[in-house]
Design an enzyme around this catalytic site. Structure first.
Site, short mmCIF file in Angstrom:
data_model
loop_
_atom_site.label_atom_id
_atom_site.label_comp_id
_atom_site.label_asym_id
_atom_site.label_seq_id
_atom_site.Cartn_x
_atom_site.Cartn_y
_atom_site.Cartn_z
N LYS A 126 86.41 37.57 35.41
CA LYS A 126 86.33 36.64 34.27
C LYS A 126 87.41 36.88 33.20
O LYS A 126 87.83 35.94 32.53
CB LYS A 126 84.95 36.72 33.62
CG LYS A 126 83.87 36.17 34.52
CD LYS A 126 82.53 36.18 33.86
CE LYS A 126 81.47 35.82 34.88
NZ LYS A 126 80.16 35.69 34.32
N ASN A 166 84.45 31.64 32.49
CA ASN A 166 83.67 31.52 33.73
C ASN A 166 83.78 30.14 34.37
O ASN A 166 83.26 29.92 35.45
CB ASN A 166 82.18 31.87 33.50
CG ASN A 166 81.41 30.71 32.91
OD1 ASN A 166 81.91 30.00 32.03
ND2 ASN A 166 80.20 30.49 33.39
N SER A 168 76.31 34.33 45.92
CA SER A 168 76.28 33.32 44.84
C SER A 168 75.49 32.07 45.22
O SER A 168 75.67 31.50 46.30
CB SER A 168 77.71 32.91 44.47
OG SER A 168 77.65 31.84 43.56
N GLY A 200 76.03 47.68 29.16
CA GLY A 200 77.28 47.21 29.77
C GLY A 200 78.21 46.67 28.70
O GLY A 200 77.78 46.28 27.61
N ALA A 201 79.50 46.65 29.03
CA ALA A 201 80.51 46.22 28.06
C ALA A 201 81.59 45.37 28.73
O ALA A 201 82.72 45.31 28.28
CB ALA A 201 81.14 47.45 27.41
N GLY A 202 81.22 44.69 29.83
CA GLY A 202 82.17 43.85 30.55
C GLY A 202 82.22 42.44 29.98
O GLY A 202 81.83 42.20 28.82
P1 NDP Z 1 82.38 43.23 34.51
O1 NDP Z 1 83.02 43.77 35.74
O2 NDP Z 1 83.22 42.55 33.49
O3 NDP Z 1 81.61 44.46 33.74
C1 NDP Z 1 80.74 45.30 34.41
C2 NDP Z 1 80.07 46.27 33.43
O4 NDP Z 1 79.07 46.97 34.19
C3 NDP Z 1 80.97 47.33 32.82
O5 NDP Z 1 80.54 47.58 31.50
C4 NDP Z 1 80.74 48.56 33.69
O6 NDP Z 1 80.89 49.79 33.00
C5 NDP Z 1 79.29 48.38 34.04
N1 NDP Z 1 78.88 48.98 35.32
C6 NDP Z 1 79.30 48.63 36.56
N2 NDP Z 1 78.66 49.36 37.50
C7 NDP Z 1 77.82 50.18 36.82
C8 NDP Z 1 76.89 51.18 37.22
N3 NDP Z 1 76.68 51.47 38.51
N4 NDP Z 1 76.17 51.82 36.26
C9 NDP Z 1 76.35 51.51 34.97
N5 NDP Z 1 77.24 50.59 34.51
C10 NDP Z 1 77.96 49.94 35.44
O7 NDP Z 1 81.19 42.29 35.02
P2 NDP Z 1 80.61 40.92 34.40
O8 NDP Z 1 80.26 41.14 32.98
O9 NDP Z 1 81.49 39.79 34.76
O10 NDP Z 1 79.26 40.72 35.29
C11 NDP Z 1 78.22 41.65 35.21
C12 NDP Z 1 76.98 41.15 35.97
O11 NDP Z 1 76.50 39.93 35.41
C13 NDP Z 1 77.21 40.84 37.45
O12 NDP Z 1 76.16 41.43 38.17
C14 NDP Z 1 77.16 39.31 37.52
O13 NDP Z 1 76.73 38.87 38.79
C15 NDP Z 1 76.14 39.01 36.46
N6 NDP Z 1 76.21 37.65 35.88
C16 NDP Z 1 75.16 36.76 36.04
C17 NDP Z 1 75.19 35.49 35.47
C18 NDP Z 1 74.05 34.54 35.66
O14 NDP Z 1 74.26 33.34 35.50
N7 NDP Z 1 72.86 34.99 35.92
C19 NDP Z 1 76.35 35.03 34.70
C20 NDP Z 1 77.35 36.03 34.52
C21 NDP Z 1 77.29 37.27 35.12
P3 NDP Z 1 82.35 50.51 32.81
O15 NDP Z 1 82.97 49.84 31.59
O16 NDP Z 1 82.00 51.93 32.56
O17 NDP Z 1 83.12 50.29 34.07
#
Ligand code: NDP
Length: 263
Positions: free
Chosen positions: A63, A84, A14, A120-122
């Protein structure tokens, strides 16, 4: 001296400590910003208070736990259920979300966007999808698994898992998955990625500080792309404004935070 931190797993990568400390140091604000590796998101609140923090940022994968840990959630975070930024307000934990506005700032250079595919759906996908929908932008979600799609159905997005996905045309594709963060994976099977890249004008990744395999493939296909640095800057400026309770000028925060990117 106020103490701030970022919670995440992983968190060693980070840049937030550098960004916020650059602002504090250059503007003589008596505060220090550290990083905290947190395994169990359920321990966020007790860790926050045991460290004596005035505020914090929260990154992957905590988050949604951060939202649940709050005594009160304000603004956009309330709508998306994703936090966040945390503030200690007289011993109460107050939650905000600065990611979505940070991202809107980052994509201004791409011009008008009407149709977006989010991979993605996180937590980040939720925040961005809600923010896009708020501006009347059409949103499609493509995720590895089905579990998290209900939220997007409710929101009025198009949605699909990899199985059965049919390509369409998009102004922008955003990778919000953590594929490529610690590994060299693509955010979806290569065939799908190649199909969607053939049907878009712009690509963004929210991962910063590296060219992910997804951005690498976009580059090879001559598509304009950007990594997550500007989003990081945008969300950081807004978080710092909350940390310092409006005592610093937004322009100064931006200037010194931007400068930390050159370090
Ligand atoms: P979450 O853990 O909430 O969600 C992760 C998502 O990624 C899920 O949908 C998951 O799918 C999917 N996923 C994880 N690994 C894989 C893979 N190998 N292949 C395909 N899909 C995958 O994470 P966040 O939303 O909190 O964060 C996601 C990213 O965003 C991180 O890398 C974070 O560092 C980055 N970020 C950057 C910011 C910036 O300021 N630039 C700000 C916020 C976040 P499934 O549902 O199937 O598990």
């Amino acid at each position: 001296m106020k103490l701030f931190s970022i919670f995440g797993n992983p968190v060693a990568h980070s840049r937030s400590p550098l960004m916020h400390n650059s602002v504090f140091k250059n503007l003589n604000y008596k505060a220090c910003y550290t990083r905290t590796h947190l395994e169990d998101g359920k321990k966020l609140k007790e860790t926050f208070f045991s460290l004596g923090l005035s505020g914090a940022n929260v990154t992957v994968p905590h988050k949604e736990d951060a939202y649940n840990a709050c005594d009160e959630v304000r603004g956009f975070a309330k709508k998306v259920g994703v936090v966040n930024t945390l503030i200690n307000e007289n011993g109460k934990l107050i939650g905000y979300n600065t990611d979505a506005d940070g991202f809107m700032y980052a994509i201004e250079v791409f011009g008008k966007t009407q149709n977006v595919l989010i991979l993605g759906a996180g937590g980040t996908a939720k925040a961005l999808a809600s923010r896009f929908m708020q501006d009347g932008i059409k949103v499609t979600i493509l995720n590895r698994s089905e579990g998290r799609l209900a939220y997007f159905k409710e929101l009025g997005c198009e949605y699909s898992t990899w199985d059965g996905y049919k390509t369409s045309k998009y102004d922008l594709i955003v990778n919000t998955t953590s594929a490529g963060l610690k590994d060299e994976e693509l955010p979806a099977p290569k065939k799908i990625i190649e199909d969607i890249l053939a049907n878009t004008s712009h690509v963004a990744d929210v991962i910063y500080g590296k060219i992910t395999p997804f951005l690498q493939l976009a580059n090879e296909n001559n598509i304009t792309f950007k990594d997550g640095s500007d989003m990081l800057l945008g969300q950081g400026v807004l978080a710092n404004e909350l940390f310092t309770n409006g005592e610093l000028e937004l322009e100064d925060i931006q200037k010194y935070m931007q400068r930390s990117f050159e370090l």
